[in-house]
Write a protein that holds these residues in place. Structure first.
Motif, PDB file in Angstrom:
ATOM      1  N   ILE A 140      56.595  45.336  35.800  1.00 23.03           N
ATOM      2  CA  ILE A 140      56.188  45.643  34.497  1.00 23.03           C
ATOM      3  C   ILE A 140      56.058  46.865  34.185  1.00 23.03           C
ATOM      4  N   ARG A 141      56.724  47.170  32.974  1.00 24.04           N
ATOM      5  CA  ARG A 141      56.818  48.635  32.573  1.00 24.04           C
ATOM      6  C   ARG A 141      56.167  48.637  31.303  1.00 24.04           C
ATOM      7  N   GLY A 142      55.178  49.627  30.930  1.00 21.11           N
ATOM      8  CA  GLY A 142      54.614  50.150  29.653  1.00 21.11           C
ATOM      9  C   GLY A 142      55.067  51.451  29.256  1.00 21.11           C
ATOM     10  N   ARG A 143      54.094  52.068  28.111  1.00 21.16           N
ATOM     11  CA  ARG A 143      54.515  53.226  27.497  1.00 21.16           C
ATOM     12  C   ARG A 143      54.561  54.392  28.469  1.00 21.16           C
ATOM     13  N   ASP A 144      53.532  54.410  29.340  1.00 25.91           N
ATOM     14  CA  ASP A 144      53.304  55.820  30.363  1.00 25.91           C
ATOM     15  C   ASP A 144      53.340  55.217  31.744  1.00 25.91           C
ATOM     16  N   SER A 145      53.398  54.066  32.168  1.00 25.12           N
ATOM     17  CA  SER A 145      53.125  53.772  33.677  1.00 25.12           C
ATOM     18  C   SER A 145      53.937  52.260  33.805  1.00 25.12           C
ATOM     19  N   SER A 146      54.100  52.201  34.974  1.00 25.97           N
ATOM     20  CA  SER A 146      54.609  50.782  35.482  1.00 25.97           C
ATOM     21  C   SER A 146      54.017  50.141  36.589  1.00 25.97           C
ATOM     22  N   LEU A 147      53.986  48.958  36.949  1.00 25.27           N
ATOM     23  CA  LEU A 147      53.246  48.353  37.991  1.00 25.27           C
ATOM     24  C   LEU A 147      54.352  47.304  38.743  1.00 25.27           C
ATOM     25  N   THR A 148      54.301  47.060  39.933  1.00 27.73           N
ATOM     26  CA  THR A 148      55.247  46.139  40.435  1.00 27.73           C
ATOM     27  C   THR A 148      54.106  45.376  41.239  1.00 27.73           C
ATOM     28  N   LEU A 149      54.203  44.111  41.024  1.00 26.32           N
ATOM     29  CA  LEU A 149      53.309  42.986  41.826  1.00 26.32           C
ATOM     30  C   LEU A 149      54.350  42.118  42.623  1.00 26.32           C
ATOM     31  N   GLU A 150      53.997  41.930  44.193  1.00 26.92           N
ATOM     32  CA  GLU A 150      54.692  41.255  44.817  1.00 26.92           C
ATOM     33  C   GLU A 150      53.726  40.328  45.838  1.00 26.92           C
ATOM     34  N   GLY A 151      54.287  39.275  46.342  1.00 20.30           N
ATOM     35  CA  GLY A 151      53.528  38.486  47.322  1.00 20.30           C
ATOM     36  C   GLY A 151      53.666  37.131  47.300  1.00 20.30           C
ATOM     37  N   SER A 152      53.940  36.776  46.112  1.00 26.48           N
ATOM     38  CA  SER A 152      54.313  35.064  45.915  1.00 26.48           C
ATOM     39  C   SER A 152      55.310  34.714  44.852  1.00 26.48           C
ATOM     40  N   ARG A 153      56.058  33.793  45.156  1.00 27.55           N
ATOM     41  CA  ARG A 153      57.193  33.280  44.341  1.00 27.55           C
ATOM     42  C   ARG A 153      56.427  32.597  43.107  1.00 27.55           C
ATOM     43  N   ALA A 154      55.060  32.518  42.851  1.00 28.33           N
ATOM     44  CA  ALA A 154      54.409  31.869  41.719  1.00 28.33           C
ATOM     45  C   ALA A 154      54.188  33.090  40.706  1.00 28.33           C
ATOM     46  N   LEU A 155      54.263  34.314  41.083  1.00 32.72           N
ATOM     47  CA  LEU A 155      54.181  35.359  40.188  1.00 32.72           C
ATOM     48  C   LEU A 155      55.096  35.524  38.917  1.00 32.72           C
ATOM     49  N   PRO A 156      56.295  35.203  38.895  1.00 37.79           N
ATOM     50  CA  PRO A 156      56.986  35.157  37.656  1.00 37.79           C
ATOM     51  C   PRO A 156      56.842  34.036  36.988  1.00 37.79           C
ATOM     52  N   ALA A 157      56.170  32.994  37.531  1.00 43.71           N
ATOM     53  CA  ALA A 157      55.748  31.999  36.495  1.00 43.71           C
ATOM     54  C   ALA A 157      54.402  32.299  35.938  1.00 43.71           C
ATOM     55  N   LEU A 158      53.586  32.958  36.679  1.00 43.32           N
ATOM     56  CA  LEU A 158      52.202  33.320  36.049  1.00 43.32           C
ATOM     57  C   LEU A 158      52.599  34.346  35.171  1.00 43.32           C
ATOM     58  N   TRP A 159      53.269  35.290  35.401  1.00 42.48           N
ATOM     59  CA  TRP A 159      53.537  36.450  34.326  1.00 42.48           C
ATOM     60  C   TRP A 159      54.249  35.654  33.003  1.00 42.48           C
ATOM     61  N   GLY A 160      54.922  34.702  33.134  1.00 42.18           N
ATOM     62  CA  GLY A 160      55.343  34.282  31.856  1.00 42.18           C
ATOM     63  C   GLY A 160      54.255  33.529  31.133  1.00 42.18           C
ATOM     64  N   LEU A 161      53.364  32.804  31.870  1.00 42.34           N
ATOM     65  CA  LEU A 161      52.252  32.271  31.117  1.00 42.34           C
ATOM     66  C   LEU A 161      51.335  33.140  30.538  1.00 42.34           C
ATOM     67  N   LEU A 162      51.182  34.414  31.374  1.00 37.70           N
ATOM     68  CA  LEU A 162      50.245  35.375  30.925  1.00 37.70           C
ATOM     69  C   LEU A 162      50.863  36.072  29.390  1.00 37.70           C
ATOM     70  N   ALA A 163      52.115  36.227  29.715  1.00 33.76           N
ATOM     71  CA  ALA A 163      52.985  37.079  28.643  1.00 33.76           C
ATOM     72  C   ALA A 163      52.792  36.170  27.309  1.00 33.76           C
ATOM     73  N   ALA A 164      52.821  34.850  27.281  1.00 32.19           N
ATOM     74  CA  ALA A 164      52.641  33.893  26.182  1.00 32.19           C
ATOM     75  C   ALA A 164      51.312  34.173  25.668  1.00 32.19           C
ATOM     76  N   ARG A 165      50.399  34.214  26.524  1.00 30.05           N
ATOM     77  CA  ARG A 165      48.690  34.334  26.033  1.00 30.05           C
ATOM     78  C   ARG A 165      48.550  35.779  25.274  1.00 30.05           C
ATOM     79  N   LEU A 166      49.226  36.665  25.846  1.00 31.64           N
ATOM     80  CA  LEU A 166      49.073  38.045  25.455  1.00 31.64           C
ATOM     81  C   LEU A 166      49.969  38.424  24.065  1.00 31.64           C
TER      82      LEU A 166
END
Length: 554
Positions: A12-38
């Motif tokens: 994930i990349r923002g205006r001044d920082s970035s973040l990499t989350l790893e460890g589960s194949r479910a994370l891309p799907a979770l991100w899709g759900l969170l992105a829709a909420r946000l």
């Protein structure tokens, strides 16, 4: 915010920082759900998985990680904001309100001209509501963007060859800054001639500069960081304005440090001295900036770097050549000497006895001034000197390089200036050159004298001519070794270890030189009432300029 799905995570990349989350194949799907909420997707809450408590907990954890890395911004429901604010502002709604309330005024000699219209479009698209005012005091191709309370302005200029945008400031200062910048750019050696630009490049240039001016003004209005910040670009200077300078061919724009510019609000007129050599070199680059600098930056170019490192630059006294054990040390010596020659030239020269001495730090400036004063003392009553200094590795290296590798017939005279003081003078004579040094040990003085001779002979053998030569010394050693810890296995044959020893001896040497010479130093002052541009730039970079006067010796 942008995201790239990974096999078992998401980046994930923002205006001044970035973040990499790893460890589960479910994370891309979770991100899709969170992105829709946000993104305020009304259907996100109705998805079947949204009611699963485990998924809710995972989304909450993911949201916390985003907040920890400043990757979330508040966006009020039902309010349409300019897209750029969501990318740069932590509170976009507050920033948007400040911009809407600013009511910027665009002042130009021709409010209906190309530049003014381009500024109007840029301000309007950014969410502002500008108005226009005719101002005959502004030249063609220039505009002044102002806002109300507190009064803030930026100046923008554009012509067929290039242009600039000043830093946000009070309107009066923005006007004066624009005049100074325009004059400096007109005198810059690489300024493109107006007739070299094509109409297409000129149109693109105008849009670029108008957008940059609108951005700098509105960021200041909204309390957002200026795009020209030293923490984002190491070429820029803290406390001094950065100017966006653009060229039409090729179309290019970047921020340049304006070392001679007035200090930014809240910053002292004189910047703190650099803490180490790397910082001093960064400021030297600002002093020699190709567009807004006051010196010709000393660079190695195509000069040979063995056996000694060489750099050169232009000065009022002619071409200058500096040699040292390393290129960074040569650049420091060259910049300080070049600045002295600029300060001592023309109508700004002070009276007799006030020769300027420039150093990156007060210690270096005093060390240079004291050595020069010691070299002016009569040599007499020399004491017998132990010749064990001949075995010092730096002496062996530079003397052998001079007399054997370069085949120079040279002679040395070594004197202790006072039997009670650890101060040694060396005079080196060779065909066509003479070098004198003063240091705390005979080995240091001989090594620097031989090194200076090597640099001059190398330049001559390569067909290089210079009107001014510098002599390396230990005055810069404390700056060069700040924060440096030589390895335990290094002896004084290694430059870092040698300089560390010199730095340790420097305070005692300066005390001894002061007792011998009676030298007094004061801050250098221009002989003219107006500020000297080089002196202003040196102060903005934290460099020290001293005037010297001889007092009584002991």
């Amino acid at each position: 915010m942008a995201a790239t799905p990974l096999r078992e995570g998401v980046h994930i990349r923002g205006r001044d920082s970035s973040l990499t989350l790893e460890g589960s194949r479910a994370l891309p799907a979770l991100w899709g759900l969170l992105a829709a909420r946000l993104g305020a997707d009304p259907q996100a809450a109705e998805r079947p998985e949204a009611s699963d408590p485990k998924i809710g907990a995972a989304l909450a954890t993911l949201t916390d990680r985003l907040r920890e890395h400043d990757l979330l911004v508040e966006h009020p429901d039902g309010v349409e904001l300019p897209p750029w604010l969501g990318a740069v502002a932590g509170r976009p709604s507050e920033a948007a309100e400040a911009i809407r309330a600013a009511h910027p005024v665009v002042r130009a000699a021709d409010p209906g001209g190309t530049l003014a219209r381009a500024v109007d479009r840029a301000l309007t698209e950014a969410g502002a509501v500008p108005s226009f005012a005719a101002d005959d005091s502004l030249p063609a191709g220039r505009a002044l963007l102002t806002t109300g309370s507190p009064e803030t302005a930026v100046a923008v200029a554009a012509d067929a060859g290039g242009g600039f945008v000043t830093a946000p400031a009070h309107p009066v200062r923005a006007r004066s800054d624009a005049e100074e910048i325009a004059a400096r750019l007109a005198a810059a050696p690489d300024t493109a001639a107006p007739d070299t630009a094509t109409p297409d490049a000129s149109a693109a240039l105008t849009a670029l500069l108008a957008g940059a001016a609108a951005q700098r003004l509105l960021r200041a209005v909204a309390g957002l960081p200026d795009p020209a910040a030293p923490d984002r670009d190491p070429r820029l200077l803290a406390g001094r304005p950065a100017i966006l300078v653009a060229r039409a061919r090729p179309l290019r724009a970047d921020h340049h440090p304006w070392a001679a510019g007035p200090p930014l609000p809240g910053h002292p007129a004189t910047a703190p001295a650099p803490e180490d050599l790397a910082e001093a070199l960064r400021r030297i680059a600002a002093l020699g900036d190709q567009r807004l600098g006051v010196l010709d930056e000393p660079l190695p170019g195509s000069l040979p770097q063995v056996p000694a490192a060489l750099v050169s630059c232009r000065t009022p006294a002619g071409p200058l050549l500096a040699g040292a054990a390393r290129t960074d040390l040569a650049r420091l010596d060259a910049a300080c000497r070049s600045a002295e020659l600029h300060l001592g030239a023309g109508p700004f020269t002070s009276g007799a006895g006030a020769t300027p001495v420039v150093g990156a730090t007060p210690e270096q400036a005093r060390g240079l001034a004291l050595r020069r004063a010691a070299l002016a003392l009569p040599v007499g009553g020399a004491s017998p000197i132990d010749t064990s200094w001949r075995d010092h590795p730096q002496v062996r290296h530079w003397w052998t390089t001079l007399t054997e590798r370069l085949d120079v017939k040279a002679s040395l005279t070594v004197n202790q200036l006072d039997a009670d003081e650890p101060v040694f003078r060396v005079d080196l004579q060779a065909p066509g050159l003479a070098v004198s040094t003063v240091e705390a040990t005979p080995a240091d003085a001989v090594a620097f004298a031989a090194l200076a001779a090597v640099a001059q002979v190398t330049a001559h053998q390569h067909g290089l001519s210079a009107d001014v030569h510098t002599t390396p010394s230990g005055a810069a050693a404390p700056l060069a070794t700040a924060g440096v810890r030589p390895a335990a296995w290094e002896d004084e044959g290694w430059t870092n270890r040698w300089l560390t020893g010199i730095a340790d001896r420097e305070p005692a040497l300066q005390h001894a030189l002061h007792r011998l010479t009676g030298l007094h130093t004061t801050p250098w002052q221009s002989a003219r009432p107006e500020p000297h541009p080089v002196a202003a730039a040196l102060a903005g970079c934290g460099f020290t300029v001293l005037a010297t006067a001889r007092g009584e010796t002991r």
